[in-house]
Scaffold this motif. Structure first.
Motif, PDB file in Angstrom:
ATOM      1  N   HIS A 104      35.712  41.729  43.774  1.00  0.00           N
ATOM      2  CA  HIS A 104      35.729  41.315  45.451  1.00  0.00           C
ATOM      3  C   HIS A 104      34.176  40.949  45.676  1.00  0.00           C
ATOM      4  O   HIS A 104      33.682  41.298  45.264  1.00  0.00           O
ATOM      5  CB  HIS A 104      36.317  42.786  45.870  1.00  0.00           C
ATOM      6  N   HIS A 105      34.225  40.659  46.259  1.00  0.00           N
ATOM      7  CA  HIS A 105      32.922  40.206  46.883  1.00  0.00           C
ATOM      8  C   HIS A 105      32.302  39.689  47.776  1.00  0.00           C
ATOM      9  O   HIS A 105      33.248  40.123  49.319  1.00  0.00           O
ATOM     10  CB  HIS A 105      32.029  39.117  45.650  1.00  0.00           C
ATOM     11  N   ALA A 160      39.539  35.952  56.368  1.00  0.00           N
ATOM     12  CA  ALA A 160      37.641  35.759  57.055  1.00  0.00           C
ATOM     13  C   ALA A 160      37.511  35.062  55.352  1.00  0.00           C
ATOM     14  O   ALA A 160      36.449  33.984  56.006  1.00  0.00           O
ATOM     15  CB  ALA A 160      36.919  36.636  56.520  1.00  0.00           C
ATOM     16  N   HIS A 161      37.374  34.980  54.918  1.00  0.00           N
ATOM     17  CA  HIS A 161      36.566  34.358  53.316  1.00  0.00           C
ATOM     18  C   HIS A 161      37.337  32.711  53.415  1.00  0.00           C
ATOM     19  O   HIS A 161      36.021  32.056  52.569  1.00  0.00           O
ATOM     20  CB  HIS A 161      36.359  34.746  52.350  1.00  0.00           C
ATOM     21  N   GLY A 162      38.936  32.313  53.490  1.00  0.00           N
ATOM     22  CA  GLY A 162      39.420  31.251  53.284  1.00  0.00           C
ATOM     23  C   GLY A 162      39.193  31.224  51.499  1.00  0.00           C
ATOM     24  O   GLY A 162      39.621  29.986  51.487  1.00  0.00           O
ATOM     25  N   HIS A 163      39.626  32.041  50.752  1.00  0.00           N
ATOM     26  CA  HIS A 163      39.808  32.116  49.316  1.00  0.00           C
ATOM     27  C   HIS A 163      40.254  33.453  48.927  1.00  0.00           C
ATOM     28  O   HIS A 163      40.176  34.936  50.147  1.00  0.00           O
ATOM     29  CB  HIS A 163      38.810  31.347  48.703  1.00  0.00           C
ATOM     30  N   VAL A 164      41.125  33.568  48.170  1.00  0.00           N
ATOM     31  CA  VAL A 164      41.456  34.386  47.567  1.00  0.00           C
ATOM     32  C   VAL A 164      40.803  35.805  46.696  1.00  0.00           C
ATOM     33  O   VAL A 164      40.236  35.256  45.995  1.00  0.00           O
ATOM     34  CB  VAL A 164      43.070  33.839  47.302  1.00  0.00           C
ATOM     35  N   HIS A 165      41.646  36.551  47.307  1.00  0.00           N
ATOM     36  CA  HIS A 165      40.540  37.818  46.366  1.00  0.00           C
ATOM     37  C   HIS A 165      41.745  38.524  45.294  1.00  0.00           C
ATOM     38  O   HIS A 165      42.465  39.150  45.854  1.00  0.00           O
ATOM     39  CB  HIS A 165      40.409  38.584  46.647  1.00  0.00           C
ATOM     40  N   THR A 166      41.642  37.946  43.856  1.00  0.00           N
ATOM     41  CA  THR A 166      42.520  39.031  42.919  1.00  0.00           C
ATOM     42  C   THR A 166      42.050  39.410  42.334  1.00  0.00           C
ATOM     43  O   THR A 166      40.854  39.701  41.685  1.00  0.00           O
ATOM     44  CB  THR A 166      43.047  37.617  42.316  1.00  0.00           C
TER      45      THR A 166
HETATM   46 ZN    ZN Z   1      35.922  36.066  49.355  1.00  0.00          ZN
END
Ligand code: ZN
Length: 159
Positions: free
Chosen positions: A158-159, A148-154
């Motif tokens: 988290h945001h 959904a965000h289009g990027h990785v959460h590593t």
């Molecule tokens: Zn994100």
């Protein structure tokens, strides 16, 4: 797992230009982690990774059109005082700007003079062929939130 849209991919990479100069590398540091199919990386590299899997090692040469674009050589010089105090300007740094009748663009700092700053529409690597040496380190399914965000959460970011 095969690399396809919606996978999170970790790659070790080394980037050189056509003169053989090393421009960037992940060797000795953390691999690059990105969300495949979300334009997180230059199109030519993303395309070359499609269908690969963990342990694959390969070289890919990306043309400017599939990399950071062609060089337009459009530059602008602006007075240094237009930048707020305390902003650390550096050559190669991207700046977001609103251009009337055009919307948001990214300008790159090309050079810094005593009283002025030269800005370019060209990414510092525009016009260059990008030679990547790639090793695929890890492939996993993205979470719904990452998709959904289009990027990785590593890690714990988290945001
Ligand atoms: Zn994100």
């Amino acid at each position: 797992m095969i690399i396809e849209d919606g996978t999170v991919v970790s790659i070790a990479y080394t980037l050189t230009n056509d003169a053989g100069e090393q421009l960037d590398t992940s060797v000795g540091g953390d691999p690059l982690v990105y969300l495949h199919g979300a334009q997180n990386i230059v199109p030519g590299l993303e395309q070359a990774l499609d269908g690969r899997t963990v342990g694959d090692e390969f070289d890919v040469r990306v043309a400017p059109a599939d990399g950071y674009g062609d060089r337009t050589a459009e530059t602008q010089t602006v007075p240094r005082e237009q930048f707020p105090d305390g902003v650390d300007l550096a050559v190669g740094m991207p700046l977001r700007a609103e251009v009337p009748d055009h919307g948001p663009v990214v300008l790159w700092i090309e050079s810094i003079e005593e009283d002025t700053v030269s800005l370019s529409l060209d990414h510092p690597l525009a016009g260059e062929h990008l030679n990547f040496a790639i090793e695929v380190v890890e492939v996993r399914a993205a979470t719904d939130e990452e998709k959904a965000h289009g990027h990785v959460h590593t890690g714990d970011h988290h945001h």
